[in-house]
Motif scaffolding. Structure first.
Motif, PDB file in Angstrom:
ATOM      1  N   MET A  31       0.908  -1.338  -0.066  1.00 50.90           N
ATOM      2  CA  MET A  31      -0.066  -0.034   0.074  1.00 50.90           C
ATOM      3  C   MET A  31       0.653   1.309  -0.096  1.00 50.90           C
ATOM      4  SD  MET A  31      -3.277  -0.961   2.600  1.00 50.90           S
ATOM      5  CE  MET A  31      -2.264  -1.585   3.746  1.00 50.90           C
ATOM      6  N   PHE A  33       0.225   5.541   0.357  1.00 50.61           N
ATOM      7  CA  PHE A  33      -0.761   6.507   1.021  1.00 50.61           C
ATOM      8  C   PHE A  33      -0.449   7.953   0.210  1.00 50.61           C
ATOM      9  CE2 PHE A  33      -2.516   3.395   3.595  1.00 50.61           C
ATOM     10  CZ  PHE A  33      -1.499   2.859   4.032  1.00 50.61           C
ATOM     11  N   TYR A  35      -1.233  12.344   1.117  1.00 53.10           N
ATOM     12  CA  TYR A  35      -1.633  12.862   2.405  1.00 53.10           C
ATOM     13  C   TYR A  35      -1.425  14.555   1.544  1.00 53.10           C
ATOM     14  CZ  TYR A  35      -1.258   9.023   5.548  1.00 53.10           C
ATOM     15  OH  TYR A  35      -1.104   8.187   6.194  1.00 53.10           O
ATOM     16  N   LEU A  43      -1.612  16.862   8.658  1.00 53.74           N
ATOM     17  CA  LEU A  43      -1.700  15.972   7.391  1.00 53.74           C
ATOM     18  C   LEU A  43      -3.004  15.323   7.402  1.00 53.74           C
ATOM     19  CD1 LEU A  43       1.397  15.878   8.136  1.00 53.74           C
ATOM     20  CD2 LEU A  43       1.502  14.056   6.357  1.00 53.74           C
ATOM     21  N   LEU A  92       2.089  14.662   0.213  1.00 58.48           N
ATOM     22  CA  LEU A  92       3.133  13.685   0.513  1.00 58.48           C
ATOM     23  C   LEU A  92       2.574  12.374   0.082  1.00 58.48           C
ATOM     24  CD1 LEU A  92       3.015  16.110   3.297  1.00 58.48           C
ATOM     25  CD2 LEU A  92       5.169  15.300   3.312  1.00 58.48           C
ATOM     26  N   GLY A  96       4.713   1.720   3.614  1.00 56.78           N
ATOM     27  CA  GLY A  96       5.356   0.762   4.596  1.00 56.78           C
ATOM     28  C   GLY A  96       4.531   0.872   5.782  1.00 56.78           C
ATOM     29  N   THR A  97       4.653  -0.172   6.715  1.00 59.02           N
ATOM     30  CA  THR A  97       3.888  -0.210   8.128  1.00 59.02           C
ATOM     31  C   THR A  97       4.414   0.907   8.803  1.00 59.02           C
ATOM     32  OG1 THR A  97       3.775  -2.432   7.753  1.00 59.02           O
ATOM     33  CG2 THR A  97       3.453  -1.720   9.891  1.00 59.02           C
ATOM     34  N   GLU A  98       5.946   0.981   9.089  1.00 63.91           N
ATOM     35  CA  GLU A  98       6.622   2.084   9.606  1.00 63.91           C
ATOM     36  C   GLU A  98       6.826   3.245   8.798  1.00 63.91           C
ATOM     37  OE1 GLU A  98       9.579   0.286  12.329  1.00 63.91           O
ATOM     38  OE2 GLU A  98      10.865   2.397  12.120  1.00 63.91           O
ATOM     39  N   ALA A  99       5.573   4.147   8.662  1.00 64.75           N
ATOM     40  CA  ALA A  99       5.553   4.704   7.316  1.00 64.75           C
ATOM     41  C   ALA A  99       6.546   5.592   7.046  1.00 64.75           C
ATOM     42  CB  ALA A  99       4.191   5.530   7.413  1.00 64.75           C
ATOM     43  N   PHE A 100       7.085   5.578   6.160  1.00 60.46           N
ATOM     44  CA  PHE A 100       8.250   6.472   5.604  1.00 60.46           C
ATOM     45  C   PHE A 100       7.662   7.538   4.650  1.00 60.46           C
ATOM     46  CE2 PHE A 100      11.666   5.247   8.325  1.00 60.46           C
ATOM     47  CZ  PHE A 100      11.502   3.635   8.391  1.00 60.46           C
ATOM     48  N   PHE A 101       8.040   8.606   4.437  1.00 61.84           N
ATOM     49  CA  PHE A 101       7.496   9.842   3.741  1.00 61.84           C
ATOM     50  C   PHE A 101       8.662  10.475   2.740  1.00 61.84           C
ATOM     51  CE2 PHE A 101       3.217  10.807   5.068  1.00 61.84           C
ATOM     52  CZ  PHE A 101       2.933  10.118   6.301  1.00 61.84           C
ATOM     53  N   GLY A 102       8.045  10.672   1.514  1.00 63.39           N
ATOM     54  CA  GLY A 102       8.652  11.480   0.648  1.00 63.39           C
ATOM     55  C   GLY A 102       8.838  12.867   1.150  1.00 63.39           C
ATOM     56  N   GLN A 103       9.725  13.661   0.374  1.00 68.00           N
ATOM     57  CA  GLN A 103      10.043  15.085   0.691  1.00 68.00           C
ATOM     58  C   GLN A 103       8.763  16.085   0.685  1.00 68.00           C
ATOM     59  OE1 GLN A 103      12.633  16.709   2.585  1.00 68.00           O
ATOM     60  NE2 GLN A 103      12.706  14.469   3.231  1.00 68.00           N
ATOM     61  N   GLY A 104       7.749  15.354  -0.173  1.00 70.30           N
ATOM     62  CA  GLY A 104       6.619  16.378  -0.402  1.00 70.30           C
ATOM     63  C   GLY A 104       6.562  17.269  -1.641  1.00 70.30           C
TER      64      GLY A 104
END
Lengths: 110, 111
Positions: A31, A33, A35, A43, A92, A96-104
């Motif tokens: 998955m 996501f 935001y 967010l 953004l 991942g389950t331990e959700a990591f984000f792009g820089q937006g």
């Protein structure tokens, strides 16, 4: 930990146009996501993008305004359609389950 | 869906002091995560704490979770100017990876 690349990092767009934001993950994820963060706000989840099926949208967000693609397990796009100044936000993606984000993507609509 | 409520909304402290921010929520969670955001940039993942855990540490960061009170706290010890940022808690429910974010705390470290 996943590394997420998002582009463009920022853009200034004319109202009425559309912008497609790309999100690339360095590993396969089930998955992804998307935001939105409006100025000075927290967010808010737009939608969940699953590979091989339609995205699932949260209340207040519709596919016509925010079409999403998920062609494979490492990539997704979000399009902001027919933009108005109210769409000016940071967008953004995460994975991942331990959700990591792009820089937006910082979007300004004029 | 629930949203985490964070307090304080804003916090200013002298460099070297400890900073504590809190996150409260309403329904059961699977895990709770803390993030840092500098000047409207992307989010940096700090710590994930699961519902069966009570405390986790990472460097100068300490996170606690009290599921009976439905609250979590983030402690930053020996603060530095570079800690100036907004901090968000984010909740996920069982069987669902999507996150619901708290309202955020804007932390300012005064040199």
């Amino acid at each position: 930990s996943a590394v997420i690349s998002q582009k463009p990092s920022r853009d200034i767009c004319q109202r009425g146009t559309s912008l497609t934001i790309q999100c690339q993950v360095d590993s396969q994820v089930t998955m992804m996501f998307w935001y939105r963060q409006q100025p000075g706000q927290s967010l808010t989840l737009i939608a969940t993008a699953n590979q091989g099926s339609e995205a699932t949208y949260e209340s207040g967000f519709v596919i016509d305004k925010f079409p999403i693609s998920r062609p494979n397990l490492t990539f997704s796009t979000l399009t902001v359609s027919n933009m108005s100044p109210e769409d000016s936000s940071i967008y953004l993606c995460s994975a991942g389950t331990e959700a990591f984000f792009g820089q937006g993507t910082r979007l300004t609509v004029v | 869906s629930q949203q985490g409520e964070e307090d304080p909304q804003a916090l200013s402290i002298q460099e070297g002091e400890n900073a504590t921010m809190n996150c409260s929520y309403k329904t059961s969670i699977n895990n709770l995560q803390w993030y840092r955001q500098n000047s409207g940039r992307g989010l940096v993942h700090l710590i994930l704490i699961r519902s069966n855990e009570r405390e986790k540490h990472s460097g100068r960061l300490r996170v606690t979770l009290d599921t009976s009170k439905k609250s979590s706290s983030l402690l930053i010890t020996a603060s530095r100017a570079a800690d100036t940022a907004s901090y968000f808690c984010a909740l996920s429910n069982f069987g669902n990876e999507k996150l619901t974010f708290g309202t955020g705390t804007r932390l300012t470290i005064i040199p």
